[in-house]
Scaffold this motif. Structure first.
Motif, PDB file in Angstrom:
ATOM      1  N   PRO A   1     -13.329   1.698  -2.231  1.00 17.02           N
ATOM      2  CA  PRO A   1     -12.178   2.540  -1.922  1.00 17.02           C
ATOM      3  C   PRO A   1     -12.599   3.940  -1.487  1.00 17.02           C
ATOM      4  O   PRO A   1     -13.324   4.623  -2.225  1.00 17.02           O
ATOM      5  N   GLU A   2     -12.175   4.346  -0.295  1.00 12.90           N
ATOM      6  CA  GLU A   2     -12.479   5.683   0.231  1.00 12.90           C
ATOM      7  C   GLU A   2     -11.284   6.296   0.943  1.00 12.90           C
ATOM      8  O   GLU A   2     -11.116   7.502   0.948  1.00 12.90           O
ATOM      9  N   GLU A   3     -10.478   5.458   1.576  1.00  9.90           N
ATOM     10  CA  GLU A   3      -9.323   5.960   2.330  1.00  9.90           C
ATOM     11  C   GLU A   3      -8.101   6.047   1.409  1.00  9.90           C
ATOM     12  O   GLU A   3      -8.043   5.357   0.380  1.00  9.90           O
ATOM     13  N   ASP A   4      -7.110   6.848   1.839  1.00  6.47           N
ATOM     14  CA  ASP A   4      -5.926   7.077   0.999  1.00  6.47           C
ATOM     15  C   ASP A   4      -5.270   5.783   0.533  1.00  6.47           C
ATOM     16  O   ASP A   4      -4.871   5.658  -0.621  1.00  6.47           O
ATOM     17  N   TYR A   5      -5.130   4.802   1.455  1.00  6.58           N
ATOM     18  CA  TYR A   5      -4.406   3.567   1.101  1.00  6.58           C
ATOM     19  C   TYR A   5      -5.241   2.662   0.175  1.00  6.58           C
ATOM     20  O   TYR A   5      -4.729   1.666  -0.312  1.00  6.58           O
ATOM     21  N   GLU A   6      -6.499   3.014  -0.048  1.00  6.44           N
ATOM     22  CA  GLU A   6      -7.345   2.280  -1.010  1.00  6.44           C
ATOM     23  C   GLU A   6      -7.404   3.026  -2.348  1.00  6.44           C
ATOM     24  O   GLU A   6      -7.557   2.416  -3.411  1.00  6.44           O
ATOM     25  N   LEU A   7      -7.282   4.348  -2.237  1.00  8.28           N
ATOM     26  CA  LEU A   7      -7.393   5.199  -3.432  1.00  8.28           C
ATOM     27  C   LEU A   7      -6.061   5.338  -4.165  1.00  8.28           C
ATOM     28  O   LEU A   7      -6.030   5.660  -5.350  1.00  8.28           O
ATOM     29  N   THR A   8      -4.968   5.107  -3.421  1.00 16.03           N
ATOM     30  CA  THR A   8      -3.641   5.360  -3.985  1.00 16.03           C
ATOM     31  C   THR A   8      -2.739   4.174  -3.714  1.00 16.03           C
ATOM     32  O   THR A   8      -2.703   3.668  -2.601  1.00 16.03           O
ATOM     33  N   GLY A   9      -2.006   3.757  -4.712  1.00 17.33           N
ATOM     34  CA  GLY A   9      -1.093   2.632  -4.572  1.00 17.33           C
ATOM     35  C   GLY A   9      -0.701   2.184  -5.958  1.00 17.33           C
ATOM     36  O   GLY A   9      -0.873   2.929  -6.930  1.00 17.33           O
ATOM     37  N   ASP A  10      -0.217   0.939  -6.054  1.00 17.99           N
ATOM     38  CA  ASP A  10       0.213   0.460  -7.369  1.00 17.99           C
ATOM     39  C   ASP A  10      -0.948   0.420  -8.364  1.00 17.99           C
ATOM     40  O   ASP A  10      -0.770   0.688  -9.551  1.00 17.99           O
ATOM     41  N   VAL A  11      -2.126   0.017  -7.883  1.00 17.28           N
ATOM     42  CA  VAL A  11      -3.339   0.099  -8.719  1.00 17.28           C
ATOM     43  C   VAL A  11      -4.392   0.853  -7.899  1.00 17.28           C
ATOM     44  O   VAL A  11      -4.957   0.307  -6.955  1.00 17.28           O
ATOM     45  N   PRO A  12      -4.637   2.114  -8.208  1.00 19.54           N
ATOM     46  CA  PRO A  12      -5.552   2.918  -7.393  1.00 19.54           C
ATOM     47  C   PRO A  12      -6.981   2.380  -7.421  1.00 19.54           C
ATOM     48  O   PRO A  12      -7.382   1.692  -8.372  1.00 19.54           O
ATOM     49  N   ASN A  13      -7.741   2.697  -6.375  1.00 23.81           N
ATOM     50  CA  ASN A  13      -9.189   2.438  -6.350  1.00 23.81           C
ATOM     51  C   ASN A  13      -9.546   0.953  -6.364  1.00 23.81           C
ATOM     52  O   ASN A  13     -10.444   0.527  -7.088  1.00 23.81           O
ATOM     53  N   VAL A  14      -8.813   0.182  -5.550  1.00 29.48           N
ATOM     54  CA  VAL A  14      -9.122  -1.246  -5.466  1.00 29.48           C
ATOM     55  C   VAL A  14      -9.318  -1.648  -4.012  1.00 29.48           C
ATOM     56  O   VAL A  14      -8.461  -1.394  -3.164  1.00 29.48           O
ATOM     57  N   THR A  15     -10.468  -2.265  -3.705  1.00 31.19           N
ATOM     58  CA  THR A  15     -10.662  -3.016  -2.463  1.00 31.19           C
ATOM     59  C   THR A  15     -11.113  -4.412  -2.880  1.00 31.19           C
ATOM     60  O   THR A  15     -12.092  -4.562  -3.602  1.00 31.19           O
ATOM     61  N   PHE A  16     -10.342  -5.420  -2.454  1.00 30.90           N
ATOM     62  CA  PHE A  16     -10.510  -6.770  -3.007  1.00 30.90           C
ATOM     63  C   PHE A  16     -10.511  -7.768  -1.851  1.00 30.90           C
ATOM     64  O   PHE A  16      -9.475  -8.098  -1.282  1.00 30.90           O
TER      65      PHE A  16
END
Ligand code: BMA
Length: 362
Positions: A301-316
Motif C-alpha cells: 500500500p502506497e497510494e491513497d486508495y490503498e492506504l485509506t478505505g474500509d480496512v486501511p493499508n491492504v493490497t491483496f
C-alpha cells in the motif's frame, strides 16, 4: 532526423530489460508455460526511471466501490480470459456488509460490468444439495483447468473454509463439496494436475482475524476428497512484511523455471495488519518444495486508495493475466478492502528482484 531514432529506442528498451544473464552474457527470460499469448491484455510499460518491480495502472482504481447499486465495496476479485474477452468473479460486500461473489464481464479487462445479483450455484451432478447452503462468500479465485473454470472462495460453513465450484459459461454455476473442514481462508488451485491429481494451495486459519497463517499444499483425485497435505512455507523470522501470516494469492504461473507464486504477507503493526505481496518459486513436479523466495515485498500500500478505505493499508492480489510471448503479467488486487486496482510486471522483473533480495529457504 529526430533523435532518438526508432532503432535507438528499440536498443535502449532491450538494454533495460532485467533478467538473468544467460550464456554469452545475453538476457534470458523465464518462459511462461501452459497459458496462451494474450497480446491485447491490459498493459502499460514501466514508467521511465521507476526502480521497483511492479507498477500501477495510472487510472487506478479500475473498479469503484459502488459500481453496482447495492455495493459498499468491490475488491479481492479474480478475472480470466473468456471467449476472446474477459470474465471474472468479484467480491462485492453489500451495504449490509454481507460478503458475496458476483460474475462480471469486460471487453478490455479494465471496464467491467458486474451482475447486480450474486452467483447462484446449483449442486454439481452427484452432489448433495446441502453443499449450496450459504452463509457468506469472499475472496474468489478463478482457474481454468482442462475444460472449465473452477472457482474457489472463502465459504462460510460453520466457520470459514474453501468453497469449490465451476462454470463453463459464467451463467450457470455448479458447486462441489467444500475442500476442507473449517477453518481455512485462501484456496488457490494449480491450473493443471500435478501427477494424476488436482492441486491446491491454502492457508488454514481460525475463526477470527487469524493472528497466524502458513501456506499448505493439498491434492485431490476428483475435486472432492483432498489430502496428501504438505507444508509449503510459513511466516518469516526476518522480513517484517511477511512475519504475521502468509497466504497464496493468484493462480500460480507455470514457467520453465518452476511455479511462480505471488503470495500475500502480513505485518502486525501497532496500527493493525498491513497486507503486501511478494514472490516465491515452487518446484514444478513437487510444488510444496520451495526453490526460491523473496526477502522484500514486490508491492504494498502506497497510494491513497490503498492506504485509506474500509480496512486501511491492504493490497491483496487474487488474479493475474499473462502474455506468454512477452512474459508480461497484469495483476488484479483489492485495495483497502474497498476498490479493485491493476498493476503490471513481468516474469523477469519478479524473478530478478527475488534473486537480488533472496529470503532463505529451508
Ligand atoms: C483477510 C481477508 C481479506 C482481507 C484482509 C484485510 O483476513 O479477510 O479478505 O482483504 O483480511 O482485511
Amino acid at each position: 532526423k529526430p533523435f532518438p531514432s526508432e532503432a535507438a529506442v528499440v536498443i535502449m528498451k532491450t538494454a533495460i530489460v532485467p533478467g538473468t544473464p544467460g550464456k554469452g552474457g545475453c538476457v534470458s527470460m523465464a518462459k511462461i508455460i501452459g497459458r496462451p499469448a494474450l497480446p491485447n491484455m491490459p498493459w502499460q510499460d514501466k514508467p521511465q526511471g521507476f526502480d521497483k518491480p511492479v507498477w500501477r495502472y495510472d487510472h487506478n482504481p479500475i473498479i469503484p466501490r459502488d459500481l453496482i447499486p447495492t455495493s459498499n465495496s468491490i475488491f479481492n476479485s479474480a478475472v480470466v480470459p473468456f471467449e476472446g474477452k474477459y470474465a471474472g468473479v468479484f467480491r462485492c460486500d453489500n451495504r449490509g456488509l454481507m460478503m458475496d461473489i458476483f460474475a462480471g464481464f469486460s471487453d478490455d479487462g479494465i471496464n467491467w460490468n458486474i451482475n447486480h445479483d450474486p452467483i447462484v450455484f446449483e449442486p454439481a451432478p452427484g452432489c448433495d444439495p446441502c453443499v449450496t447452503r450459504k452463509e457468506y462468500r469472499y475472496d474468489p479465485r478463478v482457474c481454468f483447468i482442462e475444460d472449465r473454470y473452477y472457482i474457489t472462495w472463502c465459504n462460510g460453513f460453520h466457520g470459514p473454509t474453501i468453497g469449490v465450484g465451476y462454470t463453463y459459461d459464467f451463467k450457470t454455476f455448479y458447486q462441489l463439496e467444500n475442500a476442507y473442514l473449517p477453518y481455512n481462508r485462501n484456496g488457490v488451485l494449480f491450473p493443471r494436475k500435478i501427477g494424476d491429481n488436482f492441486a491446491m494451495l491454502s492457508r488454514p486459519s481460525d475463526t477470527g482475524h487469524t493472528p497466524f497463517g502458513d501456506i499448505f499444499y493439498s491434492e485431490s483425485p476428483d475435486m472432492t476428497y483432498w489430502g496428501k497435505h504438505r507444508y509449503v512455507f510459513g511466516t518469516s523470522k526476518t522480513a517484517g512484511w511477511q512475519s504475521k501470516k502468509v497466504g497464496p494469492g493468484p493462480t500460480p504461473i507455470e514457467t520453465d523455471e518452476g511455479w511462480l507464486m505471488i503470495y500475500h504477507g502480513v505485518l502486525n503493526s501497532c496500527n493493525g495488519f498491513v497486507y503486501r505481496f511478494g514472490v516465491a518459486l515452487l518446484d514444478i513436479d513437487k510444488p510444496w518444495i520451495v526453490k526460491e523466495r523473496g526477502l522484500f515485498y514486490v508491492f504494498g500500500p502506497e497510494e491513497d486508495y490503498e492506504l485509506t478505505g474500509d480496512v486501511p493499508n491492504v493490497t491483496f492480489p487474487c488474479a493475474t493475466l499473462t502474455d506468454a510471448d512477452t512474459g508480461r503479467i497484469t495483476i488484479y488486487y483489492g485495495a483497502a478492502d474497498t476498490v479493485t486496482g491493476m498493476a503490471f510486471t513481468t516474469v523477469d522483473e519478479l524473478l530478478s528482484y527475488m534473486r537480488k533480495y533472496p529470503h532463505p529457504v529451508d
